[in-house]
Design a protein around this motif. Sequence first.
Motif, PDB file in Angstrom:
ATOM      1  N   ILE A 131     -14.709   9.927   2.899  1.00  0.00           N
ATOM      2  CA  ILE A 131     -14.847   9.878   4.397  1.00  0.00           C
ATOM      3  C   ILE A 131     -13.289  10.577   4.756  1.00  0.00           C
ATOM      4  N   ASN A 132     -13.603  11.361   5.974  1.00  0.00           N
ATOM      5  CA  ASN A 132     -12.510  12.110   6.524  1.00  0.00           C
ATOM      6  C   ASN A 132     -11.483  11.100   7.011  1.00  0.00           C
ATOM      7  N   LYS A 133     -10.178  11.305   6.794  1.00  0.00           N
ATOM      8  CA  LYS A 133      -9.242  10.357   7.247  1.00  0.00           C
ATOM      9  C   LYS A 133      -9.156  10.315   8.632  1.00  0.00           C
ATOM     10  N   GLU A 134      -9.328  11.402   9.336  1.00  0.00           N
ATOM     11  CA  GLU A 134      -9.160  11.355  10.893  1.00  0.00           C
ATOM     12  C   GLU A 134     -10.349  10.433  11.223  1.00  0.00           C
ATOM     13  N   GLN A 135     -11.639  10.485  10.883  1.00  0.00           N
ATOM     14  CA  GLN A 135     -12.695   9.684  11.312  1.00  0.00           C
ATOM     15  C   GLN A 135     -12.458   8.235  10.689  1.00  0.00           C
ATOM     16  N   ALA A 136     -11.842   8.150   9.806  1.00  0.00           N
ATOM     17  CA  ALA A 136     -11.844   6.750   9.289  1.00  0.00           C
ATOM     18  C   ALA A 136     -10.588   6.088  10.204  1.00  0.00           C
ATOM     19  N   ARG A 137      -9.533   6.785  10.525  1.00  0.00           N
ATOM     20  CA  ARG A 137      -8.543   6.203  11.451  1.00  0.00           C
ATOM     21  C   ARG A 137      -9.391   5.909  12.939  1.00  0.00           C
ATOM     22  N   GLU A 138      -9.945   6.800  13.362  1.00  0.00           N
ATOM     23  CA  GLU A 138     -10.637   6.501  14.734  1.00  0.00           C
ATOM     24  C   GLU A 138     -11.678   5.348  14.499  1.00  0.00           C
ATOM     25  N   GLU A 139     -12.321   5.231  13.690  1.00  0.00           N
ATOM     26  CA  GLU A 139     -13.128   3.971  13.361  1.00  0.00           C
ATOM     27  C   GLU A 139     -12.281   2.689  13.336  1.00  0.00           C
ATOM     28  N   VAL A 140     -11.290   2.584  12.558  1.00  0.00           N
ATOM     29  CA  VAL A 140     -10.517   1.509  12.689  1.00  0.00           C
ATOM     30  C   VAL A 140      -9.720   1.308  13.830  1.00  0.00           C
ATOM     31  N   LEU A 141      -9.290   2.289  14.731  1.00  0.00           N
ATOM     32  CA  LEU A 141      -8.660   2.195  16.034  1.00  0.00           C
ATOM     33  C   LEU A 141      -9.803   1.515  16.891  1.00  0.00           C
ATOM     34  N   ALA A 161      -8.257  -0.266   7.326  1.00  0.00           N
ATOM     35  CA  ALA A 161      -7.658   0.977   7.212  1.00  0.00           C
ATOM     36  C   ALA A 161      -7.244   1.290   5.910  1.00  0.00           C
ATOM     37  N   ILE A 162      -7.084   0.231   4.970  1.00  0.00           N
ATOM     38  CA  ILE A 162      -6.886   0.829   3.561  1.00  0.00           C
ATOM     39  C   ILE A 162      -7.977   1.074   3.104  1.00  0.00           C
ATOM     40  N   ARG A 163      -9.010   0.255   3.093  1.00  0.00           N
ATOM     41  CA  ARG A 163     -10.443   1.003   2.663  1.00  0.00           C
ATOM     42  C   ARG A 163     -10.883   2.316   3.070  1.00  0.00           C
ATOM     43  N   GLY A 164     -10.694   2.590   4.162  1.00  0.00           N
ATOM     44  CA  GLY A 164     -10.926   3.869   4.815  1.00  0.00           C
ATOM     45  C   GLY A 164     -10.006   4.907   4.431  1.00  0.00           C
ATOM     46  N   GLN A 165      -8.860   4.564   4.149  1.00  0.00           N
ATOM     47  CA  GLN A 165      -7.813   5.830   3.714  1.00  0.00           C
ATOM     48  C   GLN A 165      -8.267   5.882   2.094  1.00  0.00           C
ATOM     49  N   MET A 166      -8.689   4.941   1.225  1.00  0.00           N
ATOM     50  CA  MET A 166      -9.108   4.905  -0.068  1.00  0.00           C
ATOM     51  C   MET A 166     -10.449   5.445  -0.472  1.00  0.00           C
ATOM     52  N   HIS A 167     -11.284   5.551   0.803  1.00  0.00           N
ATOM     53  CA  HIS A 167     -12.751   6.150   0.522  1.00  0.00           C
ATOM     54  C   HIS A 167     -12.484   7.677   0.093  1.00  0.00           C
ATOM     55  N   PRO A 168     -13.354   8.053  -0.764  1.00  0.00           N
ATOM     56  CA  PRO A 168     -13.301   9.367  -1.019  1.00  0.00           C
ATOM     57  C   PRO A 168     -13.993  10.356  -0.380  1.00  0.00           C
ATOM     58  N   PHE A 175       0.644  -1.222  -0.001  1.00  0.00           N
ATOM     59  CA  PHE A 175      -0.054   0.087   0.044  1.00  0.00           C
ATOM     60  C   PHE A 175       0.775   1.250   0.216  1.00  0.00           C
ATOM     61  N   ARG A 176       1.918   1.287   0.825  1.00  0.00           N
ATOM     62  CA  ARG A 176       2.796   2.482   0.815  1.00  0.00           C
ATOM     63  C   ARG A 176       3.621   2.532  -0.473  1.00  0.00           C
ATOM     64  N   ASN A 177       3.704   1.556  -1.237  1.00  0.00           N
ATOM     65  CA  ASN A 177       4.203   1.746  -2.513  1.00  0.00           C
ATOM     66  C   ASN A 177       3.408   2.163  -3.724  1.00  0.00           C
ATOM     67  N   GLY A 178       2.058   2.320  -3.340  1.00  0.00           N
ATOM     68  CA  GLY A 178       1.233   2.800  -4.385  1.00  0.00           C
ATOM     69  C   GLY A 178       0.288   1.595  -4.933  1.00  0.00           C
ATOM     70  N   LYS A 179       0.547   0.349  -4.252  1.00  0.00           N
ATOM     71  CA  LYS A 179      -0.145  -0.982  -4.751  1.00  0.00           C
ATOM     72  C   LYS A 179      -1.272  -1.152  -3.976  1.00  0.00           C
ATOM     73  N   SER A 180      -2.529  -0.241  -3.999  1.00  0.00           N
ATOM     74  CA  SER A 180      -3.574  -0.579  -3.130  1.00  0.00           C
ATOM     75  C   SER A 180      -4.547  -1.824  -3.379  1.00  0.00           C
ATOM     76  N   GLN A 181      -4.646  -2.164  -4.558  1.00  0.00           N
ATOM     77  CA  GLN A 181      -5.440  -3.255  -4.720  1.00  0.00           C
ATOM     78  C   GLN A 181      -4.635  -4.665  -4.434  1.00  0.00           C
ATOM     79  N   ALA A 182      -3.325  -4.561  -4.718  1.00  0.00           N
ATOM     80  CA  ALA A 182      -2.718  -5.859  -4.422  1.00  0.00           C
ATOM     81  C   ALA A 182      -2.384  -5.859  -2.936  1.00  0.00           C
ATOM     82  N   ALA A 183      -2.474  -4.727  -2.159  1.00  0.00           N
ATOM     83  CA  ALA A 183      -2.441  -4.715  -0.827  1.00  0.00           C
ATOM     84  C   ALA A 183      -3.839  -5.589  -0.123  1.00  0.00           C
ATOM     85  N   LEU A 184      -4.953  -4.889  -0.660  1.00  0.00           N
ATOM     86  CA  LEU A 184      -6.181  -5.723  -0.503  1.00  0.00           C
ATOM     87  C   LEU A 184      -6.354  -7.140  -0.952  1.00  0.00           C
TER      88      LEU A 184
END
Length: 230
Positions: free
Chosen positions: A97-107, A88-95, A62-71
């Motif tokens: 959803i606020n990233k902070e809210q996504a991180r809080e939900e994952v946590l 976490a990856i789906r929350g980060q990629m969702h257009p 994912f950090r190398n830009g290969k999101s689908q491969a990571a999923l």
Amino acid sequence: MIEPEASPFPQLLETMNAGGPVVYLLCALSVVVLSVTFVKLMQFQMLGVFRNKLAKQAVKQFRNGKSQAALGLCMGCKSIRCQVVAKAIRGQMHPHINKEQAREEVLRDAVDRLESLSSHLRILEVIAALAPLLGLFGTVLGMIDAFQQLENAGNQVDPSILSGGIWLALLTTAVGLAVAMPTVAINSFFERRLERLTHDLDNLIAQVFVDNFDQTSFQVVENANAWQRA
């Protein structure tokens, strides 16, 4: 002719009968410890607590830009690390959803999963603390009974009465320690694995939601050089 060896079970039963109700209670607690240990080992194994390789590979992709491969890597793994990383990856990629809210939900989801894994470990803590006290309690009761028999003997004191009573009294302490020591070791093992899992989940989530500074470091250098030239 060689006589067959005697079975240890009658001797064990005789020892338990000599120890009294306290020894039976300690044996019941040992069965509880074995049951909890087996259940938790199966749960940890099913949720992949002892495995972290695929989750690390997915985060690296994912950090190398290969999101689908990571999923794809996460979808092929049922471990708790992979499930949390996939969310976490789906929350980060969702257009939308606020990233902070996504991180809080994952946590929040990670904390819920950790809470489920830590269930019933409190039983091991209680038994580890209670078993030596029960053994000591049985020893005190045995000593009281031994001295009562010694008092009832009057002038015809038989040292074997006291020594036999002390031996039976100390038996409960030995059984209590025998139950407590492995219980402490088992509980420490599970707690250490949970601490390691907590650290790994926090680290993996942070890597998903935090920019990869290694990849953007050359841009920082270029901007710094441009600022110096200006």
